[in-house]
Design a protein around this motif. Structure first.
Motif, mmCIF file in Angstrom:
data_model
loop_
_atom_site.group_PDB
_atom_site.id
_atom_site.type_symbol
_atom_site.label_atom_id
_atom_site.label_comp_id
_atom_site.label_asym_id
_atom_site.label_seq_id
_atom_site.Cartn_x
_atom_site.Cartn_y
_atom_site.Cartn_z
ATOM 1 N N GLU A 24 100.059 37.041 76.428
ATOM 2 C CA GLU A 24 101.236 37.896 76.523
ATOM 3 C C GLU A 24 102.519 37.064 76.594
ATOM 4 N N ILE A 83 114.710 31.737 78.330
ATOM 5 C CA ILE A 83 113.771 32.425 77.433
ATOM 6 C C ILE A 83 114.592 33.304 76.482
ATOM 7 N N PRO A 84 114.995 32.783 75.318
ATOM 8 C CA PRO A 84 115.833 33.567 74.404
ATOM 9 C C PRO A 84 115.126 34.843 73.952
ATOM 10 N N GLY A 85 115.889 35.919 73.866
ATOM 11 C CA GLY A 85 115.345 37.163 73.315
ATOM 12 C C GLY A 85 114.527 37.987 74.301
ATOM 13 N N VAL A 86 114.350 37.490 75.527
ATOM 14 C CA VAL A 86 113.607 38.258 76.530
ATOM 15 C C VAL A 86 114.575 38.625 77.656
ATOM 16 N N ARG A 127 108.350 37.267 70.040
ATOM 17 C CA ARG A 127 109.070 38.524 69.821
ATOM 18 C C ARG A 127 110.554 38.315 70.123
ATOM 19 N N GLY A 128 110.835 37.599 71.205
ATOM 20 C CA GLY A 128 112.225 37.321 71.557
ATOM 21 C C GLY A 128 112.912 36.495 70.496
ATOM 22 N N PHE A 129 112.199 35.496 69.974
ATOM 23 C CA PHE A 129 112.736 34.606 68.953
ATOM 24 C C PHE A 129 113.130 35.379 67.706
ATOM 25 N N LEU A 161 106.789 31.475 82.223
ATOM 26 C CA LEU A 161 106.288 32.855 82.198
ATOM 27 C C LEU A 161 104.939 32.957 82.906
ATOM 28 N N LEU A 186 105.678 37.414 74.116
ATOM 29 C CA LEU A 186 107.043 37.665 74.598
ATOM 30 C C LEU A 186 108.031 36.693 73.952
ATOM 31 N N VAL A 187 107.645 35.422 73.916
ATOM 32 C CA VAL A 187 108.567 34.398 73.415
ATOM 33 C C VAL A 187 108.814 34.561 71.907
ATOM 34 N N SER A 224 113.392 38.750 67.367
ATOM 35 C CA SER A 224 114.119 40.017 67.509
ATOM 36 C C SER A 224 115.624 39.819 67.385
ATOM 37 N N VAL A 231 113.859 27.819 83.259
ATOM 38 C CA VAL A 231 113.842 27.693 81.809
ATOM 39 C C VAL A 231 114.482 28.919 81.152
ATOM 40 N N GLN A 287 108.642 27.024 78.366
ATOM 41 C CA GLN A 287 108.813 28.483 78.422
ATOM 42 C C GLN A 287 107.500 29.151 78.810
ATOM 43 N N GLU A 332 98.626 33.911 79.234
ATOM 44 C CA GLU A 332 99.093 33.075 78.130
ATOM 45 C C GLU A 332 99.358 33.867 76.851
#
Lengths: 407, 254
Positions: A367, B96-99, A374-376, A358, A371-372, A378, B94, A354, A365
């Motif tokens: 940021e 990217i969960p949550g994004v 926060r996504g996890f 990105l 992102l990852v 959220s 890939v 991942q 790196e």
């Protein structure tokens, strides 16, 4: 990461009268690393008592304590607790009554009973219980904030009752110092729709041992959310009994352990009525030396619960070296006549693929990591159902993530 | 005029059986506006070349050089390469969960340009590119690649190619797993990006099929970690007829 367990085994039991074989789940030991461990007792048969004197001294070897730093809170398991009333703030609403009630209140003791000594110690010590009584069918939200509990060991008892057909979001906000053992009873009346969110943003050396006991009536719904971010030792253990037919619960958890923090949750869902549904989803992140999390998820589907639909999962994201996440899902099924029962648990490092993806799009790196993560996390925040709180928590997670940088 | 030069590139990877040499001296020069197709059998090192250009940490460069307008790419981090104008459309994008796609695209565009894009133009650009790639507008709010079909993932790669406007793009088997309709849509997107920005393309493929829709200026046959033969588009036609047997007979399979 010094220990992690990974297993995924969705199960869907067919309608069958056949006796289980040794190969089937629950008879054979599970792949979670506790080699040779075979449960000797069904989850519902654990010893319970309201009286602290009925429990022997805590050794740390008990099932409920074996992953907790018990030596650090002997005052709560064995000491004398201050059970007096305390200060709190609340956002008022005409259909939500918040008041102190006597120990003789008939609701007390109807949602559950202590299964360990700290909970029983608190039960024996509280002088008055704080009762939050929800009426009215319209959607509403109240926030109750405790910020001044102080550092004297104390006991507390709370009753949250949603009257039949009522609806509300109740947010319990915790900040400041605390050394507290407490019990919270949640009684969801027929067809009521209650959300309880407990947010732990205690000071760094606070200790909280909380047990939530919920009972859900016919066609009623409880959404329960545990958000643990601040505090030295935070243990929030929700037990939910799906007591009425067609009852429904969603249990969410979000935790972020920094260096030296111990964040624990032992979740228990007891399917005790037909056609009940449960979903459990806890997600955690760990960063910094000694960051420790524990998640134990027990689901019991009783003989009384045909047509059960159940799924539980826990995911942990390990951001730095030197952390430990325990993740233990347990599933006990006493009836073959169910819609579905599954569990999943995964604890892993940050996914390098991942990160590469990105970064290959120009994102730096730091940021990309942010992102990852926060996504996890959220995914859980989005389930809370209170926009102001969701927005505030996203901000708090951002602040936590800034703490990762430079590590 | 921009130029991407690959010089005597040797690359290895660590495997369970020890270090394995994959690229054994690759030389290749791509000028702005040129389309180079790299064709070759499985295991010949095509994808390794793609990932090495992008900077994947799994691949170890033993010797050689990759220069973008004279600047050494190999010493740049992955994100610095992207900001310098390189783009890799991945074979297996890939999840990217949550994004969300919207959030991801805006973050990437901001990183590459060094400033946030002007909102109104940006939203319009994204929407128009999505329409041209036949992507439903609901994609914008979905998490990156999560639950996307194979074809949707590839279209999402080309969407990024169009919006991020690199100087050089490597397409790693973008055609694999696509049905003919999706292949046409994706190829149109690539051709459009080239028309609009004049980028140079390195098209890595196992099959000649995509070359019906994206016309290469040069074709290189990749065998056992190096370029075994090169020529114009006619070489692709010959490969279509003969396959790779002619090359495999000459070298041991690595």
């Amino acid at each position: 990461m010094s220990a992690a367990s990974t297993s995924t085994a969705p199960t869907s039991a067919p309608s069958s009268e056949a006796l289980p074989t040794a190969e089937q789940h629950g008879i054979k030991e599970h792949s979670d690393g506790r080699f040779g461990f075979v449960p000797v007792q069904t989850r519902s048969a654990r010893f319970k008592s309201f009286d602290v004197a009925d429990f022997p001294a805590v050794t740390g070897r008990e099932a409920v304590w074996k992953l907790s730093p018990v030596a650090k809170f002997t005052d709560l398991t064995a000491g004398v607790l201050d059970g007096s009333v305390y200060d709190f703030d609340q956002t008022p609403h005409p259909d939500v009554d918040v008041s102190w009630v006597d120990r003789s209140d008939t609701r007390i003791g109807t949602a559950g009973a202590p299964e360990e000594r700290a909970a029983a110690n608190a039960w024996s010590a509280f002088e008055k219980a704080l009762a939050i009584t929800v009426t009215g069918e319209e959607a509403k939200e109240i926030t109750l904030t405790r910020a001044n509990l102080g550092s004297v060991p104390r006991a507390a008892h709370t009753v949250i009752e949603a009257k039949p057909f009522s609806q509300a979001v109740v947010i319990l906000q915790n900040t400041g110092d605390a050394r507290i053992s407490e019990n919270i009873e949640i009684i969801v009346g027929e067809s009521a729709n209650l959300t309880v969110v407990t947010v732990q943003e205690w000071n760094a050396d606070a200790v909280q041992l909380a047990n939530h006991f919920a009972t859900i009536g016919r066609d009623a719904r409880l959404k329960h959310v545990v958000v643990s971010l601040g505090g030295g030792i935070v243990r929030v253990n929700p037990s939910v009994q799906l007591a009425g037919q067609g009852s429904d619960t969603e249990l969410y958890g979000l935790y972020f352990a920094d260096a030296g923090q111990h964040l624990e949750q032992q979740v228990y869902v007891n399917h005790d009525a037909p056609n009940s549904r449960s979903r459990v989803n806890y997600k955690g992140a760990l960063q910094g030396a000694g960051a420790r999390t524990v998640w134990i998820g027990d689901v019991l589907i009783g003989r009384t619960a045909p047509g059960t639909d159940s799924y539980e999962q826990n995911r942990n994201l390990v951001l730095t070296e030197g952390t430990r996440a325990d993740s233990i899902p347990n599933l006990e099924i006493e009836t073959g006549d169910i819609l579905g029962a599954g569990h999943a648990s995964a604890t892993g490092r940050f996914d390098d693929e991942q990160l590469f993806y990105l970064q290959s799009r120009g994102i730096g790196e730091v940021e990309a990591r942010r992102l990852v993560v926060r996504g996890f996390l959220s995914e859980i925040v989005q389930h809370i159902g209170s926009s102001p709180l969701e927005e505030r928590l996203q901000g708090v997670i951002e602040d936590e993530l800034r703490g990762t940088e430079g590590n | 005029m921009s130029v991407l030069e690959i010089k005597d590139l040797h690359v290895s990877v660590e495997t369970d059986q020890g270090t394995k040499q994959i690229l054994r001296g690759v030389d290749l020069t791509i000028n702005e506006g040129e389309i180079h197709a790299i064709m070759g059998p499985n295991g010949s090192g095509k994808s390794t070349l793609a990932y090495t250009i992008a900077g994947h940490p799994k691949y170890h460069v033993d010797s050689g050089s990759i220069l973008l307008d004279g600047a050494e790419v190999l010493t740049m981090t992955v994100d610095e390469r992207a900001r310098a104008g390189l783009f890799l459309a991945m074979q297996y994008p890939v999840e990217i969960p949550g994004v969300t796609v919207t959030n991801f695209l805006r973050t990437a565009k901001t990183a590459i340009d060094g400033e946030a894009p002007a909102i109104r133009h940006w939203i319009k650009d994204v929407r128009e590119s999505m329409v041209r790639l036949r992507m439903d507008k609901s994609f914008a709010e979905r998490n990156v690649n999560e639950g996307f079909s194979g074809g949707e993932k590839k279209r999402n790669e080309i969407l990024q190619l169009e919006l991020l406007k690199p100087r050089f793009a490597v397409l790693d088997e973008t055609d694999s797993g696509l049905d003919v309709d999706a292949l046409k849509i994706v190829s149109e997107g690539v051709n459009r990006a080239k028309e609009n920005t004049g980028l140079g393309l390195l098209l890595i493929t196992h099959y000649t099929r995509i070359l019906r829709y994206i016309k290469p200026d040069f074709v290189h046959v990749f065998v056992d970690g190096r370029i075994a033969e090169q020529g114009g588009p006619e070489l692709a036609d010959r490969l279509e007829d003969e396959g790779y047997d002619r090359f495999l007979a000459e070298t041991p399979v690595g």
